[in-house]
Write a protein that holds these residues in place. Sequence first.
Motif, PDB file in Angstrom:
ATOM      1  N   GLU A 103       0.842  -1.188   0.000  1.00 28.13           N
ATOM      2  CA  GLU A 103       0.000   0.000   0.000  1.00 28.13           C
ATOM      3  C   GLU A 103       0.880   1.242   0.000  1.00 28.13           C
ATOM      4  OE1 GLU A 103      -2.705  -0.307   3.253  1.00 28.13           O
ATOM      5  OE2 GLU A 103      -3.414  -2.314   2.668  1.00 28.13           O
ATOM      6  N   THR A 104       0.516   2.228  -0.803  1.00 28.06           N
ATOM      7  CA  THR A 104       1.357   3.406  -0.993  1.00 28.06           C
ATOM      8  C   THR A 104       0.589   4.698  -0.697  1.00 28.06           C
ATOM      9  OG1 THR A 104       0.788   3.698  -3.329  1.00 28.06           O
ATOM     10  CG2 THR A 104       2.598   2.188  -2.822  1.00 28.06           C
ATOM     11  N   PHE A 105       1.353   5.772  -0.551  1.00 29.34           N
ATOM     12  CA  PHE A 105       0.765   7.109  -0.476  1.00 29.34           C
ATOM     13  C   PHE A 105       1.670   8.053  -1.255  1.00 29.34           C
ATOM     14  CE2 PHE A 105       3.850   7.035   2.874  1.00 29.34           C
ATOM     15  CZ  PHE A 105       4.346   8.328   2.974  1.00 29.34           C
ATOM     16  N   SER A 106       1.120   9.180  -1.665  1.00 32.88           N
ATOM     17  CA  SER A 106       1.859  10.108  -2.519  1.00 32.88           C
ATOM     18  C   SER A 106       2.176  11.404  -1.789  1.00 32.88           C
ATOM     19  CB  SER A 106       1.052  10.427  -3.784  1.00 32.88           C
ATOM     20  OG  SER A 106       0.841   9.256  -4.543  1.00 32.88           O
ATOM     21  N   VAL A 111       6.042   8.737  -4.767  1.00 35.84           N
ATOM     22  CA  VAL A 111       5.122   7.731  -4.245  1.00 35.84           C
ATOM     23  C   VAL A 111       5.924   6.872  -3.279  1.00 35.84           C
ATOM     24  CG1 VAL A 111       3.686   5.739  -4.802  1.00 35.84           C
ATOM     25  CG2 VAL A 111       3.711   7.728  -6.326  1.00 35.84           C
ATOM     26  N   LEU A 112       5.431   6.722  -2.057  1.00 34.22           N
ATOM     27  CA  LEU A 112       6.152   6.013  -1.012  1.00 34.22           C
ATOM     28  C   LEU A 112       5.334   4.837  -0.492  1.00 34.22           C
ATOM     29  CD1 LEU A 112       7.325   9.144   1.019  1.00 34.22           C
ATOM     30  CD2 LEU A 112       8.609   7.929  -0.759  1.00 34.22           C
ATOM     31  N   ILE A 113       6.037   3.837   0.035  1.00 36.42           N
ATOM     32  CA  ILE A 113       5.351   2.691   0.634  1.00 36.42           C
ATOM     33  C   ILE A 113       4.818   3.081   2.006  1.00 36.42           C
ATOM     34  CG2 ILE A 113       5.631   0.340   1.506  1.00 36.42           C
ATOM     35  CD1 ILE A 113       7.762  -0.091  -0.631  1.00 36.42           C
ATOM     36  N   ASP A 114       3.543   2.851   2.216  1.00 37.49           N
ATOM     37  CA  ASP A 114       2.905   3.147   3.503  1.00 37.49           C
ATOM     38  C   ASP A 114       2.986   1.937   4.424  1.00 37.49           C
ATOM     39  OD1 ASP A 114       1.498   4.430   5.481  1.00 37.49           O
ATOM     40  OD2 ASP A 114      -0.464   4.006   4.608  1.00 37.49           O
TER      41      ASP A 114
END
Length: 407
Positions: A103-106, A111-114
């Motif tokens: 799951e990622t977030f921006s 874009v980074l791994i959450d």
Amino acid sequence: MTKLVIKLDEQTFASSDRIEQITNKIIQEKESGYDVVIVAPFINLIDEKVKQYAYTLSEQPTKRELDSIRSTNTQIASSLLAIAMNARGYKAVSLTGCQAGIETFSTKRNVLIDRIENECLKNYLSKDIIPIIAGAQGKDAVNNITLLGEGGPETTAVAVAVAIDAERVDIYTNATGVFTADPKIVKTAKQIKQLSYDELLELSLLGSKIIHPRAVELAKKYNMSLVVCSSTENIPGTVIKGEVDMERNLIVRGVAYETDIIRLTVGYESYEQASLANLFTTLADNQINVDIIVQAVIDGVNPTVSFSIEKEVFAEAVKVLESSKRSLGFSFADFEVGLAKVSIVGSGMVSNPGVAARMFDRLRSENIPVKMVSTSEIKVSVVVPQDDMVRAANALHDEFNLVEEIV
């Protein structure tokens, strides 16, 4: 059973023979008692051709759909390897980043791994199935496919290793490990047996394209051991961990270089007008990274600030400076091209004063002018004429005895 994550390199998928070769290496790890998870790299199979189709349909395809197109390349790579593994009698399954629970977030820039929902991966491992994950991708909060960008595959590998509590991450490359310098320009370069996270991070940031810095930072945060090793040869690689085992290591552990450096100089009529905060905030807001910064404030002389940037952002940097000249309050901007950055790195510098002096003295004796300098606890970087870069790297490699055996 002990878990191992392997991040593959692009050369692995250059031919069916190479895929068979890497299949044998994975089987060896499996037979030696590891639960293995594989992370496939990004490969350029269909990306460009399909993108051309996309732009014939629309002048501005959405990023969401372009990401979806690009993601299929890595998915194809993971599927090809799964097919090869199954053909050899070993159960394997290809997984998209979404299927692997990534799951990622921006942010504005990345874009980074959450987080990683690890139940899926643990379930496959409990059934003796090898998960082969399409690296550098995941899903966002509304289930869109997202791409992690540069450094994504190795960052995925580290994050997966943390999520499943793996022993280490093996980073497969076309080299046998990390060397004291680039063997292409320093013929006496030697492979290093061990490096600290901080040393590898500095080398990566200073131009050595070994592992992307974001992956090293994540490994350091969670104390996850890395091994940089060959994808084709059974030779011990370079172990990356918190601290190297012995104090007798050389003070300097490696030499790095970076080409096509440009020095920009901004001058002001008075010190009151020279706001470094405004200057570098404006550049940062326009996604322009600067490196070495030197400010000159001398009584009776107009103040200046010089900084180095990469060639790729030069045109944009000049454009930003020109459009912001009035608000930034500078009187002139000048530049110098044809420069390179050469750096020495080693955690031993902390307890051994005089390293920089030796570096400058050797460069002086080689008649190599130093244009700019930057230091930290474990590195010294200099900007020199690009024509002198190779000579500088070789001279410093010799000066700090890096031809010796490295622990």
